[in-house]
Design an enzyme around this catalytic site. Structure first.
Site, short mmCIF file in Angstrom:
data_model
loop_
_atom_site.label_atom_id
_atom_site.label_comp_id
_atom_site.label_asym_id
_atom_site.label_seq_id
_atom_site.Cartn_x
_atom_site.Cartn_y
_atom_site.Cartn_z
N LYS A 1 -42.54 -82.76 -34.88
CA LYS A 1 -41.58 -81.91 -34.12
C LYS A 1 -40.70 -82.70 -33.67
O LYS A 1 -40.68 -84.11 -33.65
CB LYS A 1 -42.08 -81.27 -32.97
CG LYS A 1 -43.12 -80.06 -33.53
CD LYS A 1 -42.43 -78.92 -34.39
CE LYS A 1 -41.54 -78.18 -33.53
NZ LYS A 1 -40.71 -77.21 -34.31
N TYR B 1 -39.17 -82.64 -38.25
CA TYR B 1 -38.21 -81.27 -38.04
C TYR B 1 -37.32 -81.72 -36.91
O TYR B 1 -37.78 -82.12 -35.76
CB TYR B 1 -39.32 -80.20 -37.81
CG TYR B 1 -40.12 -79.89 -38.81
CD1 TYR B 1 -39.33 -79.10 -39.98
CD2 TYR B 1 -41.35 -79.90 -38.72
CE1 TYR B 1 -39.99 -78.77 -41.11
CE2 TYR B 1 -42.26 -79.38 -39.96
CZ TYR B 1 -41.69 -78.78 -40.92
OH TYR B 1 -42.07 -78.39 -42.29
N ASP C 1 -37.00 -71.14 -33.92
CA ASP C 1 -36.81 -72.35 -33.82
C ASP C 1 -35.44 -72.64 -34.43
O ASP C 1 -34.92 -73.88 -34.02
CB ASP C 1 -37.57 -73.14 -35.39
CG ASP C 1 -38.87 -73.62 -34.76
OD1 ASP C 1 -39.08 -74.01 -33.87
OD2 ASP C 1 -39.85 -73.63 -35.79
#
Length: 372
Positions: free
Chosen positions: A75, A94, A270
Site C-alpha cells: 500500500k 500501489y 482507491d
C-alpha cells in the site's frame, strides 16, 4: 541491489511486499533483501521462512528505509513512512495518487523514484499489477455486499441468491472490466441475475456471450445507470480510469432515491470512488449509511484475504522487481515502456499525466527523467 520490505502499517493491512519465494529468487541472483521483523507473520510467513530464503531480518522500518535502494511495499506510504523516504531511493508499490494530494506532496518533497503498480501496463493495454487485486476485490465485493444486505448490518434483510419461491436480490455492476467481471462471476454463482453496465459494446458482447441469459447488459448512459441503481438491492462500483480519479456515476441525489437498506460497494474508492456519497472506510469500520443506504467503501479490500492477495500480487510483481534490481531503475524503465508507465513521481516532479491533471500540478515527461 539492496531491497527492503517493511511491515505494512495501514489500518488492518496484513499483506507483505515480497513472499519468501520471491526473496529467494532475488538472493539467488546476488541481491540483498532486508525484511522487517514480523512483516509476514499475520499470514503465516514467519521470519524464519524469510531467513531460510536468504533475507536479513531487521527490527525497524527506519532501518529498512535507511538502507534499502529499492523499497517494495503493497500500500501507499503512510505519513510516518513518507518522512523516511529519501532522494534516489526507488519505491515500488500501489500509490493511487490522483485523489491523494497529501501523499503526492510528500513524494515530491522526498525526491524518491515512485513507481506505481496500478499504472504499469502490458502489451495488450491491460494493467497487469492491478489485475490480481482487482480480481480479488471484485469477488469480495459480492461477498461483502451479501453480508451488508443482512438486517443486522443495516441492510434490507435479503439473502442475495434468494430461495425457491422467493426472488434473488437485484445486483447492478457499474463497469465490466476486471473488477466488474469478477463481481459478475460471483453474483451469477450465488444465484442472482445481475445487470452489468459498461460503455464498451465490445465488452458487453463478450460478457453476454460468456453468460448468455444469466445476466443483463446495458450500455452506459445516465438513464441506464439511474434505472439500474434505483432497482438494485446491491450496487457495485467497478469503474476505472488508469491512474486518474474515478468518474462519479452515482450522485448524492440518486442515492437519496435508492431503496432503504440497499447496499453500495464502491470498489473504486482507491481512486476517489464512483459514488458521490462514498468516503474511504477501513476493515475495522467498513460501513456507514447515507439516506438509509449502506455504503461499504474499504480502501484496501484485498487486505482482508491477505494471504491469497499477497501470493497473487507477487506472481505479477516479481518480474518487475527483478528487472529493477538487475538493471537499476533508469535502465529498467528505459528498456520497458510498460514499466515506464508506472513512474508517477521522480526527483520532485510528477511524471504521470492523469495525476498532474487531477491535482493541477506541472507535468515532467517520464522519458526525460530516464535519459538515453
Amino acid at each position: 541491489m539492496r531491497i527492503g520490505v517493511p511491515k505494512e502499517i495501514k489500518v488492518e493491512e496484513h499483506r507483505v511486499g515480497l513472499t519468501p519465494s520471491s526473496v529467494r529468487e532475488l538472493t539467488r541472483r546476488g541481491h540483498d533483501v532486508l525484511v522487517e521483523r514480523g512483516a509476514g507473520q499475520d499470514i503465516g510467513l514467519g521470519d524464519e521462512l524469510y531467513k531460510i530464503s536468504g533475507a536479513g531480518i531487521v527490527d525497524s522500518p527506519a532501518e529498512i528505509f535507511a538502507r534499502a535502494d529499492l523499497v517494495v511495499k503493497v500500500k501507499e506510504p503512510q505519513a510516518p513512512e513518507l518522512k523516511l523516504l529519501r532522494r534516489e531511493q526507488v519505491l515500488f508499490t500501489y500509490l493511487h495518487l490522483a485523489p491523494d494530494p497529501a501523499q503526492t506532496k510528500g513524494l515530491i518533497e522526498s525526491g524518491v523514484i515512485a513507481i506505481a503498480y496500478e499504472t504499469v501496463t502490458d502489451a495488450r493495454g491491460g494493467l497487469p499489477l492491478l489485475a490480481p487485486m482487482s480480481e480479488v476485490a471484485g469477488r469480495m465485493a459480492v461477498q461483502a455486499g451479501a453480508h451488508c444486505l443482512e438486517i443486522t448490518q443495516g441492510g434490507r434483510g435479503m439473502l442475495l441468491g434468494g430461495v425457491p419461491g422467493v426472488p434473488a436480490a437485484r445486483v447492478a455492476i457499474l463497469g465490466g472490466g476486471v473488477v466488474g467481471s469478477n463481481a459478475l462471476m460471483m453474483a451469477v454463482g450465488m444465484g442472482t441475475r445481475p445487470t452489468v453496465i459498461d460503455r464498451s459494446l465490445e465488452r458487453l458482447a463478450e460478457l453476454d456471450a460468456q453468460y448468455g441469459g444469466r445476466i443483463s447488459t446495458l450500455y452506459s448512459t445516465h438513464d441506464a445507470i439511474e434505472d439500474a441503481v434505483l432497482n438494485a438491492d446491491l450496487t457495485i462500483g467497478a469503474v476505472l480510469v488508469a491512474g486518474a480519479a474515478a468518474a462519479q456515476l452515482v450522485s448524492r441525489s440518486l442515492v437519496a432515491r435508492m431503496k432503504k437498506g440497499s447496499v453500495i460497494v464502491d470498489v473504486a474508492i482507491d481512486q476517489g470512488g464512483c459514488v458521490e456519497t462514498a468516503r474511504p472506510t477501513t476493515h475495522r469500520q467498513p460501513t456507514y449509511q447515507v439516506d438509509g443506504v449502506v455504503h461499504y467503501c474499504v480502501a484496501n479490500m484485498p487486505g482482508a484475504v491477505a494471504r491469497t492477495s499477497t501470493f497473487a500480487l507477487n506472481n505479477a510483481t516479481l518480474p518487475f522487481v527483478l528487472a529493477l534490481a538487475e538493471k537499476g531503475w533508469r535502465r529498467a524503465l528505459r528498456e520497458d515502456p510498460h514499466l515506464l508507465n508506472g513512474l508517477n513521481v521522480a526527483h520532485g516532479h510528477v511524471t504521470y499525466p492523469a495525476v498532474a491533471r487531477d491535482q493541477g500540478l506541472p507535468l515532467r515527461a517520464a522519458a526525460a527523467l530516464v535519459g538515453d
